[in-house]
Design an enzyme around this catalytic site. Structure first.
Site, mmCIF file in Angstrom:
data_model
loop_
_atom_site.group_PDB
_atom_site.id
_atom_site.type_symbol
_atom_site.label_atom_id
_atom_site.label_comp_id
_atom_site.label_asym_id
_atom_site.label_seq_id
_atom_site.Cartn_x
_atom_site.Cartn_y
_atom_site.Cartn_z
ATOM 1 N N CYS A 60 1.595 12.530 -4.483
ATOM 2 C CA CYS A 60 2.030 11.156 -4.249
ATOM 3 C C CYS A 60 2.927 10.739 -5.423
ATOM 4 C CB CYS A 60 0.815 10.245 -4.127
ATOM 5 S SG CYS A 60 1.263 8.536 -3.811
ATOM 6 N N CYS A 77 2.621 -7.046 -2.271
ATOM 7 C CA CYS A 77 1.585 -6.973 -1.227
ATOM 8 C C CYS A 77 0.267 -7.410 -1.872
ATOM 9 C CB CYS A 77 1.475 -5.549 -0.689
ATOM 10 S SG CYS A 77 3.033 -4.943 -0.021
ATOM 11 N N CYS A 97 6.206 -2.939 -9.105
ATOM 12 C CA CYS A 97 6.785 -3.201 -7.783
ATOM 13 C C CYS A 97 7.000 -4.704 -7.611
ATOM 14 C CB CYS A 97 5.867 -2.677 -6.685
ATOM 15 S SG CYS A 97 6.599 -2.800 -5.041
HETATM 16 S S1 SF4 Z 1 1.856 -1.588 -1.372
HETATM 17 FE FE1 SF4 Z 1 3.447 -3.181 -1.543
HETATM 18 S S2 SF4 Z 1 3.249 -3.969 -3.670
HETATM 19 FE FE2 SF4 Z 1 2.129 -2.022 -3.582
HETATM 20 S S3 SF4 Z 1 3.616 -0.497 -4.309
HETATM 21 FE FE3 SF4 Z 1 3.748 -0.529 -2.032
HETATM 22 S S4 SF4 Z 1 5.371 -2.000 -1.571
HETATM 23 FE FE4 SF4 Z 1 4.790 -2.345 -3.714
#
Ligand code: SF4
Length: 416
Positions: free
Chosen positions: A173, A184, A180
């Site tokens: 991964c 989310c 980020c």
């Molecule tokens: S789940 Fe959403 S916040 Fe987390 S790394 Fe992926 S895109 Fe970014």
């Protein structure tokens, strides 16, 4: 001893360096063509670039002085002129009871930032049903790697071990950004915010460092890549795709064993649809909710690009024979895991008309995040509703939860 000619070159370059007029880019991250151009600039034949690419990406040599296919005097000269391989380096290892390893990988930049990369022997079940688990390669016997726990990075730490020679099966991964920006609500990485995007060399370097650590033999071992680590790959599109090209052309990995997951960045999906199939990973959409109302609450990006816009963009991707689009779905207890949600998801996926499968992920807990893990019965009932509705659905195993390596749990460990 250097020859007089080399010494002359050296003194010129030392002056240039002292004047701060010239700093060298890392060699790792340049493809064979770019390496050839650098060699020509350095007064060498262009085919030296191919030799360098072989050494960096196939033999996984991490120091110029160890590239034995180049004459010693040339290695000394390149080194003296300030050229460095500068491959991203594993500086810390966390080992899970289930065999998963989470790595802290130091980037190439002067900021010395780190990202996280995960090695999952046997994968996590996410590969199921997409063809990449069915090529008849023998099953892995876990490589005999000395047990490590939280190995500190140091000049003397050698992250490369020679594994045994049994075929390996694993999934890596990979991160595309430090932190980020997508935010989310269920994801620990989001807590970092975006610190910066990674370069192509920093993305591909995570993979090559891990392949080196596990002595993976490309073409024999069965290694899948998922670009599902820290960051949103389609908000770092150019570097992400440049990394894919390096991994395919120079490292020799198959794009059919790679999957990129996006939260639904529509312009990125549209660009992706125009990529040549022989250089394009498979596509996963991080859906996570049965409708726009719930998705907008847990994924703010949905307010910009709602589900229909995402699906319309996905339809532009020309799928290879037997290729499916994956919809990733994180089950949040009481929020997205109800029976009516499963019905809605089945309906939604059917309505897309796409060859698709759904990967279910029971939410992995993270500190400071106010969701709960769904009950196992709810997860199974959800999966059954989808499969009864004609949608292939698979449950991704939580790998490395005990070391915060599981899906949605990656957050930069502070080095040292
Ligand atoms: S789940 Fe959403 S916040 Fe987390 S790394 Fe992926 S895109 Fe970014």
């Amino acid at each position: 001893m250097l020859t007089p000619a080399v010494s002359e070159d050296l003194s010129q370059l030392v002056q240039l360096d002292a004047g701060g007029q010239r700093s060298r880019e890392p060699l790792f991250g340049l493809d064979a063509e770019a390496l050839a151009a650098r060699m020509v600039e350095a007064g060498e034949p262009a085919w030296r670039g191919r030799q360098l690419a072989e050494a960096l990406y196939r033999q996984r040599v991490a120091e110029i002085r160890e590239i034995t296919t180049l004459p010693k005097v040339l290695r000394q000269r390149l080194d003296a002129e300030g050229w460095r391989v500068n491959r991203p380096e594993i500086v810390q290892v966390f080992q899970s009871a289930d065999g998963t390893e989470r790595y802290l990988v130091r980037c190439q930049g002067g900021d010395r930032l780190t990202v996280e990369t995960v090695w999952m022997p046997e994968g996590d079940g996410g590969e199921t049903g997409d063809g990449s688990d069915a090529d008849g390669v023998e099953t892995l016997r876990a490589p005999s790697i000395p047990l490590l726990s939280e190995v500190e990075g140091s000049a003397s730490f050698n992250a490369e071990w020679v594994g045994n020679h049994e075929p390996q099966k694993a999934t890596i991964c990979v991160s595309s950004q430090v932190g980020c920006a997508v935010n989310c609500q269920f994801c620990l990485t989001a807590k970092l915010g975006l610190q910066r995007s990674l370069t192509a060399g920093e993305i591909a370097g995570q993979v090559v460092a891990v392949l080196a650590r596990h002595a993976v033999e490309v073409g024999r071992d069965r290694v899948n890549l998922v670009f599902m680590g820290m960051g949103e790959p389609f908000l770092n599109y150019d570097n992400f795709m440049a990394a894919v090209r390096l991994l395919v052309r120079e490292v020799g990995l198959s794009p059919q064993r790679m999957t990129v997951s996006t939260s639904g960045i529509v312009p990125g999906i549209e660009r992706f649809a125009a990529e040549p199939p022989e250089l394009r990973p498979k596509l996963a959409i991080s859906l996570n909710a049965p409708n726009d109302t719930i998705r907008g609450e847990i994924m703010p990006i949905n307010r910009k690009w709602p589900i229909k816009a995402v699906v319309d963009a996905v339809r532009q991707v020309q799928l290879r024979p037997r290729e499916r689009i994956t919809f990733e779905y994180v089950l949040l207890g009481g929020v997205t895991d109800r029976p009516e949600h499963a019905q809605e998801v089945a309906h939604l996926v059917r309505r897309t008309g796409l060859p698709a499968k759904v990967n279910l992920i029971a939410w992995n807990p993270g500190p400071g995040i106010g969701y709960s893990t769904p009950q196992p019965e709810a997860v199974e009932a959800f999966r059954k509703t989808l499969t009864d509705g004609g949608i292939p659905a698979y449950l991704r195993k939580p790998r490395g939860r005990d070391i915060y390596a599981a899906c949605g749990q990656l957050k930069r460990t502070v080095e040292g």
